[in-house]
Write an enzyme that holds these catalytic residues in place. Structure first.
Site, PDB file in Angstrom:
ATOM      1  N   ASP A   1       3.578  -1.249  -0.323  1.00 35.64           N
ATOM      2  CA  ASP A   1       2.118  -1.258  -0.289  1.00 35.64           C
ATOM      3  C   ASP A   1       1.593  -0.737   1.040  1.00 35.64           C
ATOM      4  O   ASP A   1       0.600  -0.010   1.099  1.00 35.64           O
ATOM      5  CB  ASP A   1       1.590  -2.664  -0.564  1.00 35.64           C
ATOM      6  CG  ASP A   1       2.125  -3.717   0.402  1.00 35.64           C
ATOM      7  OD1 ASP A   1       3.207  -3.507   1.002  1.00 35.64           O
ATOM      8  OD2 ASP A   1       1.469  -4.771   0.546  1.00 35.64           O
ATOM      9  N   ARG A   2       2.290  -1.064   2.142  1.00 36.92           N
ATOM     10  CA  ARG A   2       1.842  -0.610   3.453  1.00 36.92           C
ATOM     11  C   ARG A   2       2.090   0.875   3.641  1.00 36.92           C
ATOM     12  O   ARG A   2       1.295   1.569   4.277  1.00 36.92           O
ATOM     13  CB  ARG A   2       2.531  -1.443   4.543  1.00 36.92           C
ATOM     14  CG  ARG A   2       2.044  -2.898   4.519  1.00 36.92           C
ATOM     15  CD  ARG A   2       2.911  -3.814   5.314  1.00 36.92           C
ATOM     16  NE  ARG A   2       3.027  -3.324   6.672  1.00 36.92           N
ATOM     17  CZ  ARG A   2       4.094  -3.568   7.440  1.00 36.92           C
ATOM     18  NH1 ARG A   2       5.106  -4.256   6.970  1.00 36.92           N
ATOM     19  NH2 ARG A   2       4.120  -3.117   8.679  1.00 36.92           N
TER      20      ARG A   2
END
Length: 257
Positions: free
Chosen positions: A109-110
């Site tokens: 996600d990052r």
């Protein structure tokens, strides 16, 4: 049509793209014990409700921080849509270089947020994701992911407050009219929200100071990010769909590859 799926610790968010335009989003709670049929029927029902057909789905791309749901969800996509999903991970072209001590520890996600922040807003950029945990990631003008901060999310902090203090009630997380609260509920709200605003501002200023970059743009996303971003000048942009947009950008890079 592309279906982009962001699997977070709290929610699974789906985005429907035609080209690079996001047309619809929908979400469901992240639960580990769902079967592939449950995922498949949910997706089919919502896509039909939104006015699309199963045959309209050309590709699916997924970013996940919850490995336990991946088998059932990917099986559902293969079974119900006859598509092999693209999984953000090793070997995926992103356009971002991970320059941390152990790149494999960086969550999908990052990485996706970093791609979206850099591609849409340019570098240097700090991407702040107000999710279950709040993450602060900095990307250089050359597209290098060089550092990050991870702190407990606002809801985690709130849950800890009323679960660990016997006489404190469970409350709605919102900004009270004044920080000079006069009763318990608004006192808790003031401590949570104003305290989180202060934390956000300090961390952003410290990242900018230690990085040495000028003209750093700060982009926020995540459920409670809108409330925090409206209360501070340290955040330049709020984009609720930043992660889904990042998935679409990565998908386009795979097509080019």
């Amino acid at each position: 049509m592309l279906v982009a799926i962001d699997i977070g610790n709290t929610d699974i968010t789906f985005g429907i793209f035609q080209g690079n335009k996001l047309y619809d989003t929908f979400r469901m709670r992240t639960k580990i014990n769902r079967t592939s049929d449950e995922y498949g029927m949910f997706m089919l029902d919502v896509i039909k409700y939104k006015g699309y057909r199963r045959e309209d789905v050309d590709d699916v791309i997924i970013a996940s921080v919850v490995p336990a749901v991946m088998h059932s969800l990917t099986s559902a996509i293969i079974k119900y849509f006859q598509r092999q999903p693209i999984i953000v991970g090793a070997g995926i072209r992103t356009g971002i270089k991970i320059k941390t001590a152990n790149p494999k520890e960086t969550g999908a996600d990052r990485i996706v947020d970093a791609v979206a922040g850099y591609e849409l807003y340019g570098g240097p950029v700090i991407v702040v994701d107000f999710g279950t945990a709040t993450t602060y990631d900095i990307i250089t003008p050359d597209g290098e992911f060089i550092g990050c901060v991870i702190s407990p999310g606002l809801r985690i902090s709130a849950n800890a407050l009323w679960q660990q203090a016997a006489k404190l009630p469970e409350i709605e997380i919102r900004k009270p009219e004044s920080i000079l609260a006069k009763e318990t509920v608004s006192s808790m709200q003031a401590g949570l929200v104003y305290g989180y605003i202060g934390q956000t501002e300090y961390i952003i200023r410290k990242i900018i100071e230690e990085s040495g970059f000028d003209n750093v743009k700060v982009v926020a996303t995540g459920g409670l990010g809108k409330m925090i971003s409206e209360e501070t000048d340290c955040i330049d942009y709020y984009d609720a769909n930043l992660t889904l947009k990042g998935l679409q950008i990565i998908y386009e890079k795979q097509k080019q590859k």
